[in-house]
Design a protein around this motif. Structure first.
Motif, short mmCIF file in Angstrom:
data_model
loop_
_atom_site.label_atom_id
_atom_site.label_comp_id
_atom_site.label_asym_id
_atom_site.label_seq_id
_atom_site.Cartn_x
_atom_site.Cartn_y
_atom_site.Cartn_z
N LYS A 64 0.83 -1.21 0.00
CA LYS A 64 0.00 0.00 0.00
C LYS A 64 0.86 1.26 0.00
O LYS A 64 1.75 1.42 0.82
CB LYS A 64 -0.91 0.00 1.23
CG LYS A 64 -1.84 1.19 1.30
CD LYS A 64 -2.72 1.09 2.53
CE LYS A 64 -3.61 2.32 2.63
NZ LYS A 64 -4.44 2.24 3.85
N GLY A 65 0.59 2.13 -0.97
CA GLY A 65 1.29 3.41 -1.05
C GLY A 65 2.64 3.39 -1.75
O GLY A 65 3.21 4.46 -2.00
N ASN A 76 10.88 0.39 -4.03
CA ASN A 76 11.39 1.73 -4.33
C ASN A 76 10.57 2.38 -5.44
O ASN A 76 10.72 3.55 -5.71
CB ASN A 76 12.86 1.66 -4.74
CG ASN A 76 13.75 1.27 -3.59
OD1 ASN A 76 13.48 1.62 -2.44
ND2 ASN A 76 14.80 0.53 -3.88
N GLY A 77 9.73 1.59 -6.09
CA GLY A 77 8.87 2.04 -7.18
C GLY A 77 8.54 0.87 -8.08
O GLY A 77 9.42 0.04 -8.36
N ILE A 78 7.29 0.80 -8.50
CA ILE A 78 6.84 -0.34 -9.30
C ILE A 78 5.79 0.14 -10.30
O ILE A 78 5.05 1.08 -10.02
CB ILE A 78 6.28 -1.45 -8.38
CG1 ILE A 78 6.10 -2.77 -9.13
CG2 ILE A 78 5.00 -1.02 -7.68
CD1 ILE A 78 6.00 -3.98 -8.23
N LYS A 148 -0.91 7.93 -6.78
CA LYS A 148 -1.04 7.49 -5.39
C LYS A 148 -0.33 6.17 -5.08
O LYS A 148 -0.38 5.70 -3.96
CB LYS A 148 -2.51 7.37 -5.03
CG LYS A 148 -3.24 8.69 -5.10
CD LYS A 148 -4.69 8.54 -4.73
CE LYS A 148 -5.41 9.88 -4.83
NZ LYS A 148 -6.82 9.76 -4.48
N GLY A 149 0.31 5.57 -6.06
CA GLY A 149 0.98 4.29 -5.82
C GLY A 149 -0.01 3.15 -5.74
O GLY A 149 -1.08 3.19 -6.33
N VAL A 150 0.32 2.12 -4.96
CA VAL A 150 -0.53 0.94 -4.83
C VAL A 150 -1.77 1.31 -4.03
O VAL A 150 -1.67 1.74 -2.88
CB VAL A 150 0.23 -0.23 -4.17
CG1 VAL A 150 -0.70 -1.43 -3.97
CG2 VAL A 150 1.45 -0.64 -5.01
N ILE A 151 -2.92 1.17 -4.68
CA ILE A 151 -4.20 1.52 -4.05
C ILE A 151 -5.30 0.57 -4.52
O ILE A 151 -5.09 -0.24 -5.43
CB ILE A 151 -4.63 2.98 -4.37
CG1 ILE A 151 -4.84 3.17 -5.88
CG2 ILE A 151 -3.67 3.98 -3.82
CD1 ILE A 151 -5.54 4.48 -6.23
N ILE A 152 -6.46 0.73 -3.92
CA ILE A 152 -7.67 0.04 -4.37
C ILE A 152 -8.59 1.11 -4.94
O ILE A 152 -8.83 2.14 -4.31
CB ILE A 152 -8.35 -0.72 -3.22
CG1 ILE A 152 -7.46 -1.87 -2.76
CG2 ILE A 152 -9.72 -1.23 -3.66
CD1 ILE A 152 -7.97 -2.62 -1.54
N SER A 153 -9.09 0.87 -6.15
CA SER A 153 -10.01 1.80 -6.81
C SER A 153 -11.26 1.04 -7.23
O SER A 153 -11.34 -0.17 -7.07
CB SER A 153 -9.34 2.41 -8.05
OG SER A 153 -8.21 3.17 -7.69
N THR A 154 -12.22 1.79 -7.81
CA THR A 154 -13.45 1.16 -8.28
C THR A 154 -13.62 1.35 -9.78
O THR A 154 -13.19 2.36 -10.34
CB THR A 154 -14.70 1.72 -7.57
OG1 THR A 154 -14.85 3.08 -7.94
CG2 THR A 154 -14.58 1.59 -6.06
N LEU A 155 -14.27 0.37 -10.38
CA LEU A 155 -14.57 0.47 -11.81
C LEU A 155 -15.56 1.59 -12.10
O LEU A 155 -15.65 2.07 -13.22
CB LEU A 155 -15.12 -0.86 -12.33
CG LEU A 155 -14.15 -2.03 -12.31
CD1 LEU A 155 -14.88 -3.33 -12.68
CD2 LEU A 155 -12.98 -1.80 -13.24
#
Length: 173
Positions: A64-65, A76-78, A148-155
């Motif tokens: 997360k993040g 370090n970044g993905i 925002k980096g690694v997050i959860i979003s909605t369709l």
């Protein structure tokens, strides 16, 4: 009438709280002759997440993040496709290709209505650019956002609705 109003006032917070207490349980709770100040509530039903969902949420909490970085493949970044490849390998023990282009060709295409936990969700974000995430449930997916980096979003998000491309089933779950 007074009793009905009292009952309504006492049960409204329960109805809107999102807990799994049934209406019958609420009636029993408030009609009990419990003279103590503490009340024990037994949950009748609590949905269990599948093993795949647990693994994906575990990966989300670990990452997360973590910021987006094109070509990145570490904390370090993905980038999105590296995150998908790493998640499938480390949490599900499934090898998939590294790039979004090749990931979009793995498995079989399914509709949004048929989407299941672990399906890959693809978006056309530009003329030649693509984005990928992993479907969780209820229209939610985990991915790496550029901002925002690694997050959860909605369709249902305006951006993702506009750029939605397809869903591919990689796992037989």
């Amino acid at each position: 009438m007074k009793k009905a109003k009292k009952y309504l006032i006492l049960t409204l917070p329960l109805l809107f709280s999102g807990c799994s207490l049934s209406l019958q349980s609420a009636k029993n709770l408030f009609n009990s002759s419990n003279n103590t100040n503490t009340i024990s509530i037994k949950k009748e039903y609590e949905p269990q997440k599948s093993e795949i969902a647990k693994a994906l949420l575990s990966q989300y909490h670990e990452w997360k993040g973590v910021k987006y970085r094109y070509g990145g493949n570490s904390k370090n970044g993905i980038d999105c496709s590296a995150f998908i490849q790493r998640t499938f390998k480390s949490k599900l023990n499934v090898k998939i290709p590294r790039t979004t282009y090749y990931q979009s060709r793995v498995g079989k295409k399914v509709s949004k209505k048929e989407a299941k936990v672990g399906d890959l969700v693809f978006f056309k974000t530009g003329k030649n650019s693509r984005h990928v995430g992993i479907y969780l449930d209820d229209g939610r997916f985990i991915h790496v956002s550029r901002k925002k980096g690694v997050i959860i979003s909605t369709l249902d998000n305006v951006y993702f609705k506009k750029h939605f491309w397809k869903i591919q089933r990689v796992l037989e779950n």
